[in-house]
Write a protein that holds these residues in place. Structure first.
Motif, mmCIF file in Angstrom:
data_model
loop_
_atom_site.group_PDB
_atom_site.id
_atom_site.type_symbol
_atom_site.label_atom_id
_atom_site.label_comp_id
_atom_site.label_asym_id
_atom_site.label_seq_id
_atom_site.Cartn_x
_atom_site.Cartn_y
_atom_site.Cartn_z
ATOM 1 N N HIS A 45 53.251 39.702 39.019
ATOM 2 C CA HIS A 45 51.874 39.243 38.771
ATOM 3 C C HIS A 45 51.014 39.491 40.023
ATOM 4 O O HIS A 45 49.914 40.047 39.930
ATOM 5 N N GLU A 46 51.525 39.106 41.183
ATOM 6 C CA GLU A 46 50.765 39.315 42.427
ATOM 7 C C GLU A 46 50.603 40.813 42.722
ATOM 8 O O GLU A 46 49.574 41.238 43.250
ATOM 9 N N HIS A 49 47.512 41.941 41.065
ATOM 10 C CA HIS A 49 46.292 41.718 41.865
ATOM 11 C C HIS A 49 46.168 42.759 42.968
ATOM 12 O O HIS A 49 45.087 43.275 43.249
ATOM 13 N N GLU A 64 43.288 37.456 35.973
ATOM 14 C CA GLU A 64 44.570 36.742 35.858
ATOM 15 C C GLU A 64 45.352 37.190 34.616
ATOM 16 O O GLU A 64 46.570 37.297 34.652
ATOM 17 N N HIS A 115 42.914 30.930 35.642
ATOM 18 C CA HIS A 115 44.115 31.233 34.854
ATOM 19 C C HIS A 115 43.925 30.615 33.468
ATOM 20 O O HIS A 115 43.366 29.524 33.354
#
Ligand SMILES: [Zn+2]
Length: 250
Positions: A45-46, A49, A64, A115
């Motif tokens: 997930h990071e 980003h 998100e 989120h």
């Protein structure tokens, strides 16, 4: 799927990790597998980003949600079926466990947050994973109670993600040169052990426009984040105990 060539490499990483846990009893193993799966899911997930920033990807909608989509997309793309299902199951349950903990604490849903609610992230994760291979994942969707009304659109939802994230990832794998990821761990930990082989495998397969650091360190809270100024992902060590507590509470 265009990314199946990753599978052999990633499968061997996962099997090594499982063998190391064989001496513990099954419930401890389940908890550690849940923690590892969620460390991995959160890292992917990071990474979403980070890629949005580093590669300058336009996002139509919530960033998100896009990062969540990449996380489950990579689990589908990188692992063989059994390992992928185990990881997706625990990663989805991670959101459910957060929702349960929130309810037990008497906290309401943070509608203002960037989120989506954890319940929605749970179903989104299941839907995208199911939509990638509905024939093999019918039981998976049933075990996690994906309603039929949602299941109907999951193939299309996965296809959209394959056209966006899938094409970007493929593009990164075709680059002849570029920058890489570097893990910086303050101490030995499950997070560092889990992430180092993943980062090595990513570095073998793809190149980025700028270097990306992955810090694994204590930060005073159970969190993970990407800092665009430092071009660094930080995975807080406190997350491990937080995830263990969530697993025990499930
Ligand atoms: Zn995020």
């Amino acid at each position: 799927m265009t990314l199946r060539f990753f599978i052999a490499l990633w499968a061997s990483i996962f099997i090594t990790g499982c063998a190391a846990a064989e001496t513990k009893n099954s419930s401890d193993n389940d908890i550690e597998a849940f923690v590892e799966a969620n460390i991995l899911g959160i890292f992917f997930h990071e990474l979403g980003h980070a890629l949005i920033d580093i590669e300058g990807i336009p996002i139509f909608g919530q960033e998100e949600d896009a990062a969540d989509a990449l996380s489950i997309f990579l689990i589908d793309a990188f692992y063989e079926e059994e390992a992928a299902q185990d990881l997706a199951y625990d990663a989805a349950l991670g959101f459910w466990a957060e929702a349960e903990a929130r309810d037990q604490n008497g906290d309401g849903i943070a509608w203002w947050d960037n989120h989506g609610p954890d319940e929605q992230r749970f179903y989104n994760t299941i839907c995208i994973f199911y939509g990638a291979d509905p024939e093999r994942r019918e039981q998976f969707a049933r075990d996690l109670n994906l309603p039929e009304e949602r299941a109907e659109s999951c193939v299309e939802e996965f296809d959209q993600i394959n056209k966006s994230w899938g094409e970007l990832i493929e593009d990164l794998t075709k680059r002849q040169s570029g920058s890489k990821l570097t893990l910086r761990a303050s101490e030995s930990s499950l997070s560092a052990e889990t992430l180092q082989p993943e980062i090595d495998a990513l570095n073998q397969e793809m190149s980025l426009s700028t270097a990306l650091t992955v810090n694994v360190a204590p930060c005073g809270e159970a969190n993970a984040f990407y800092d665009p100024e430092e071009r660094a992902i930080t995975m807080c060590l406190e997350f491990e105990d937080h995830l263990r507590a969530l697993a025990k509470n499930l």
